[in-house]
Design an enzyme around this catalytic site. Sequence first.
Site, mmCIF file in Angstrom:
data_model
loop_
_atom_site.group_PDB
_atom_site.id
_atom_site.type_symbol
_atom_site.label_atom_id
_atom_site.label_comp_id
_atom_site.label_asym_id
_atom_site.label_seq_id
_atom_site.Cartn_x
_atom_site.Cartn_y
_atom_site.Cartn_z
ATOM 1 N N SER A 105 -13.257 -13.828 -10.120
ATOM 2 C CA SER A 105 -12.038 -13.037 -10.225
ATOM 3 C C SER A 105 -12.382 -11.570 -9.988
ATOM 4 O O SER A 105 -13.436 -11.093 -10.403
ATOM 5 C CB SER A 105 -11.392 -13.229 -11.604
ATOM 6 O OG SER A 105 -10.104 -12.663 -11.599
ATOM 7 N N GLU A 106 -11.462 -10.863 -9.331
ATOM 8 C CA GLU A 106 -11.732 -9.495 -8.888
ATOM 9 C C GLU A 106 -12.175 -8.573 -10.013
ATOM 10 O O GLU A 106 -12.912 -7.615 -9.793
ATOM 11 C CB GLU A 106 -10.477 -8.870 -8.255
ATOM 12 C CG GLU A 106 -10.027 -9.489 -6.958
ATOM 13 C CD GLU A 106 -8.967 -10.545 -7.182
ATOM 14 O OE1 GLU A 106 -9.252 -11.533 -7.902
ATOM 15 O OE2 GLU A 106 -7.864 -10.402 -6.652
ATOM 16 N N ASN A 107 -11.670 -8.821 -11.225
ATOM 17 C CA ASN A 107 -11.980 -7.924 -12.333
ATOM 18 C C ASN A 107 -13.348 -8.194 -12.934
ATOM 19 O O ASN A 107 -13.597 -7.850 -14.097
ATOM 20 C CB ASN A 107 -10.883 -7.982 -13.401
ATOM 21 C CG ASN A 107 -10.644 -9.370 -13.938
ATOM 22 O OD1 ASN A 107 -10.697 -10.342 -13.193
ATOM 23 N ND2 ASN A 107 -10.378 -9.472 -15.219
#
Lengths: 219, 226
Positions: free
Chosen positions: A53-55
């Site tokens: 996930s990008e975060n």
Amino acid sequence: MSATTEAKPWDRLKMAERVARDIPEGWYVNLGIGMPTTVADYVPLDREVIFHSENGVLGIGPRPPEAERDPWLINAGKQHVTLRPGGSFVHHADSFAMIRGGHLDLCVLGAFEVAENGDIANWATSENDTAPAVGGAMDLAAGAKRLWVIMDHTTKDGRPKLVHRCGYPLTAVGAVKRVYTNLGVFDVTERGFTVIDMAPGVDAAMLKARTAAELHFQA
Amino acid sequence: MINKIVQTMADALAGARDGMTVLLGGFGAVGQPSVLVEALIETGVRDLVVVANNAGGGKGGLAGLMEAGRVRKIICSFPRSANSTIFEELYRAGRIELEIVPQGTMAERIRAAGAGVGAFFTPTGVGTKMAEGKEVRDINGRTMILEHALRGDFALVEAWQADRWGNLTYRRSGRNFNPVMAMAADTTIVQSQHIVDLGGLDPEHIVTPGIFVDRVVHVPYGDPPF
């Protein structure tokens, strides 16, 4: 028995299941916000696919029951998630180094339109007067080894979303490799869209009527 | 003796001034230095340029800063969210400027600033609106656009643990933009959930070494809101 059977388009869960079937063990995969996220529900845990996930979360596990949610652990859609044994946390620049550096085997995004040349439009529509929000879509589309799209075949009012050229602002050029819709699965090839699967009862005539680009059918 | 720990919010935010650029850590509600942002409102500074992934949700934190009319421009990747109503009202009324940046480009622009890199070429955004007005070059057979480093006067960061040298750890997805922003500002100010003795952090586990940190204030805020 009639020659024409009733078309049974896939529902959203069936679409997610259809995508999940094509993801092999060992792939590192980013799933976009919304429908793409549900794909993970159909990849069995014993098939080790590592979700990113990008975060800055690598190795996302199943969604937790409400009582076991960890307030410090969310995905890019701000939903609470879990971390599998072997998972790790990184900061945002490293997370996007994984993306832009070509380390992800696959990204699955939703889209407003996909063109037969692989262009994707998924972040802004011209009639939308609210502030545009691109998030990580442009980085993912440009950076992952493969970009697949999962989306309905047409808009709610029946307009085709598989098109000759995108009308909405682009997210990336020539990036999409495959599209999963409620009616079928389409590879983006040098010739354009090639049909590789159809939902039960869907035939070539029905697909052509709902697509604004040429379709090629496998022999 | 080096001691970067300060006791008051006024000390933490000393030197805040009108027109400055502020980098704000956090992604969604996780890892936001929301108590420092509240204190920034108290300082009365205005005309700010804020760099943050999201344009603030609900009423507090960044949304409060915007509602108080202190933000001239926001640079972010994803201004829209279920409860970003204050930003949307200001934007529709033409009372706030918006620069949309792809999330990875934003992270890398900040990282570049922290690493002393002036600009870099990236494939992200090629052929899109993001490429308008930017230098384009083919590098190793791939078309790329030039993106410039993005530096802050202040970086406001939330950490899980800190010591008096400013060494930091983060908690799970609370890490996000915080370590990158900590590198990229003239003054990096940290609100930390826990303060530990010097030597209390395993050197193998320190994510942000104190060289990037100027001030630390102890804010045992607790869990981010669900």
